[in-house]
Design an enzyme around this catalytic site. Structure first.
Site, PDB file in Angstrom:
ATOM      1  N   TYR A 152       0.837  -1.198   0.000  1.00 18.53           N
ATOM      2  CA  TYR A 152       0.000   0.000   0.000  1.00 18.53           C
ATOM      3  C   TYR A 152       0.875   1.251   0.000  1.00 18.53           C
ATOM      4  O   TYR A 152       0.612   2.214  -0.745  1.00 18.53           O
ATOM      5  CB  TYR A 152      -0.901  -0.016   1.234  1.00 18.53           C
ATOM      6  CG  TYR A 152      -1.621   1.291   1.499  1.00 18.53           C
ATOM      7  CD1 TYR A 152      -2.713   1.683   0.723  1.00 18.53           C
ATOM      8  CD2 TYR A 152      -1.205   2.141   2.538  1.00 18.53           C
ATOM      9  CE1 TYR A 152      -3.375   2.879   0.964  1.00 18.53           C
ATOM     10  CE2 TYR A 152      -1.859   3.336   2.777  1.00 18.53           C
ATOM     11  CZ  TYR A 152      -2.948   3.701   2.001  1.00 18.53           C
ATOM     12  OH  TYR A 152      -3.583   4.894   2.238  1.00 18.53           O
ATOM     13  N   HIS A 153       1.918   1.237   0.796  1.00 15.62           N
ATOM     14  CA  HIS A 153       2.834   2.372   0.882  1.00 15.62           C
ATOM     15  C   HIS A 153       3.528   2.609  -0.456  1.00 15.62           C
ATOM     16  O   HIS A 153       3.626   3.751  -0.931  1.00 15.62           O
ATOM     17  CB  HIS A 153       3.853   2.110   1.989  1.00 15.62           C
ATOM     18  CG  HIS A 153       4.793   3.245   2.228  1.00 15.62           C
ATOM     19  ND1 HIS A 153       6.106   3.213   1.831  1.00 15.62           N
ATOM     20  CD2 HIS A 153       4.611   4.454   2.820  1.00 15.62           C
ATOM     21  CE1 HIS A 153       6.695   4.355   2.174  1.00 15.62           C
ATOM     22  NE2 HIS A 153       5.811   5.119   2.774  1.00 15.62           N
ATOM     23  N   HIS A 154       3.998   1.544  -1.091  1.00 18.74           N
ATOM     24  CA  HIS A 154       4.695   1.683  -2.376  1.00 18.74           C
ATOM     25  C   HIS A 154       3.780   2.273  -3.456  1.00 18.74           C
ATOM     26  O   HIS A 154       4.199   3.154  -4.225  1.00 18.74           O
ATOM     27  CB  HIS A 154       5.239   0.331  -2.833  1.00 18.74           C
ATOM     28  CG  HIS A 154       6.594   0.019  -2.296  1.00 18.74           C
ATOM     29  ND1 HIS A 154       7.715   0.711  -2.668  1.00 18.74           N
ATOM     30  CD2 HIS A 154       7.026  -0.912  -1.409  1.00 18.74           C
ATOM     31  CE1 HIS A 154       8.782   0.228  -2.056  1.00 18.74           C
ATOM     32  NE2 HIS A 154       8.383  -0.763  -1.281  1.00 18.74           N
ATOM     33  N   VAL A 157       2.746   6.057  -2.470  1.00 19.69           N
ATOM     34  CA  VAL A 157       3.884   6.981  -2.589  1.00 19.69           C
ATOM     35  C   VAL A 157       4.188   7.252  -4.063  1.00 19.69           C
ATOM     36  O   VAL A 157       4.511   8.383  -4.453  1.00 19.69           O
ATOM     37  CB  VAL A 157       5.125   6.432  -1.869  1.00 19.69           C
ATOM     38  CG1 VAL A 157       6.382   7.199  -2.269  1.00 19.69           C
ATOM     39  CG2 VAL A 157       4.945   6.514  -0.364  1.00 19.69           C
TER      40      VAL A 157
END
Length: 272
Positions: A152-154, A157
């Site tokens: 999710y972060h990748h 971002v």
């Protein structure tokens, strides 16, 4: 071409606080247009990334994990070096803006000072988020646990970095905060890949740095909303601003949850 693209065309890109190398000088407005024109590349990359996670984990289900230690060392070392260089080249503009009487306002809301070096490494920063998707390739092929926070972060971002560059958002001034954190993070990962024993408190510090970054970014976006609410000009897309704030707030919750589960609650299994 949106409003910030037009503003960018009228900039005098300054160099009094930092001289740009020849390779750092490029057509900034044209690059913004390309980002707007080729959004399909962004969405396609995310689609391939999600497909790889799903199909890759299925493909590895009955296979032995790959070692890939040597490749992992070079991968993390390369990203660490990139992050260090990006921070060094982007920091002079940040320091220059903060040294002004209205420094916080300048760095968050104004486009009155910019430098080719900072712009170039901001572009490289946005593009590097495609490269960082490769972190997940190592996790899948080595059959490590892939948590929601990671992928999710990748993805988010990458989205924020792409649109932040495309909209010439002043928030991009602060990409050095992320590269600063990644300088330590990828160095830590490279040392781990070399089988160097590192105290557990260092891993805790890496997560604390990530959480601190989210607190700072939340402040920046809330400050922007405050300035807009006061009727002061702030060169940020309002809809994008709300999206950033929502996503970064979700990061904060997820990283705090990870920190509590990984380091504060006793566990019988070792956290990867």
């Amino acid at each position: 071409m949106n409003l910030n693209h037009t503003i960018f065309l009228s900039f005098k890109i300054r160099s009094e606080y930092q001289e740009a190398y020849d390779f750092e000088i490029y057509d900034v407005p044209k690059s913004l247009v390309y980002f707007s024109k080729y959004r399909s590349v962004l969405y396609g990359a995310i689609g391939v990334y999600l497909a790889f996670i799903l199909l890759g984990q299925r493909w590895m289900r009955n296979r032995s994990p790959y070692g890939l230690n040597t490749a992992l060392v070079f991968w993390n070392a390369g990203l660490a070096i990139f992050s260090i260089v990006s921070t060094i080249r982007g920091l002079p503009e940040t320091i220059y803006l903060l040294s002004k009487p209205n420094g916080i306002y300048s760095i968050i809301c104004e486009h009155d000072a910019h430098n080719y070096a900072t712009a170039f490494w901001g572009l490289m920063f946005a593009l590097s988020k495609f490269v960082e998707l490769g972190d997940t390739v190592f996790i899948v092929l080595r059959k490590q646990r892939l948590i929601f926070l990671h992928w999710y972060h990748h993805i988010t971002v990458l989205l924020l970095s792409w649109f932040g560059y495309e909209f010439a958002d002043t928030f991009a001034h602060l990409y050095v905060v992320n590269t600063f954190v990644h300088s330590f993070m990828y160095t830590y990962y490279a040392l781990r890949a070399l089988k160097i024993k590192i105290p557990r408190r260092v891993a805790m510090l890496m997560t604390i740095l990530q959480i601190s970054q989210m607190v700072l970014y939340c402040f920046v976006n809330l400050y922007s909303l405050f300035e807009i609410g006061q009727g002061r000009p702030c060169n940020r897309e309002a809809s994008f601003l709300y999206g950033i704030l929502l996503i970064i707030a979700s990061y904060f919750v997820l990283f705090v949850n990870f920190f509590v589960r990984a380091y504060l609650r006793p566990s019988k299994t070792k956290t990867q």
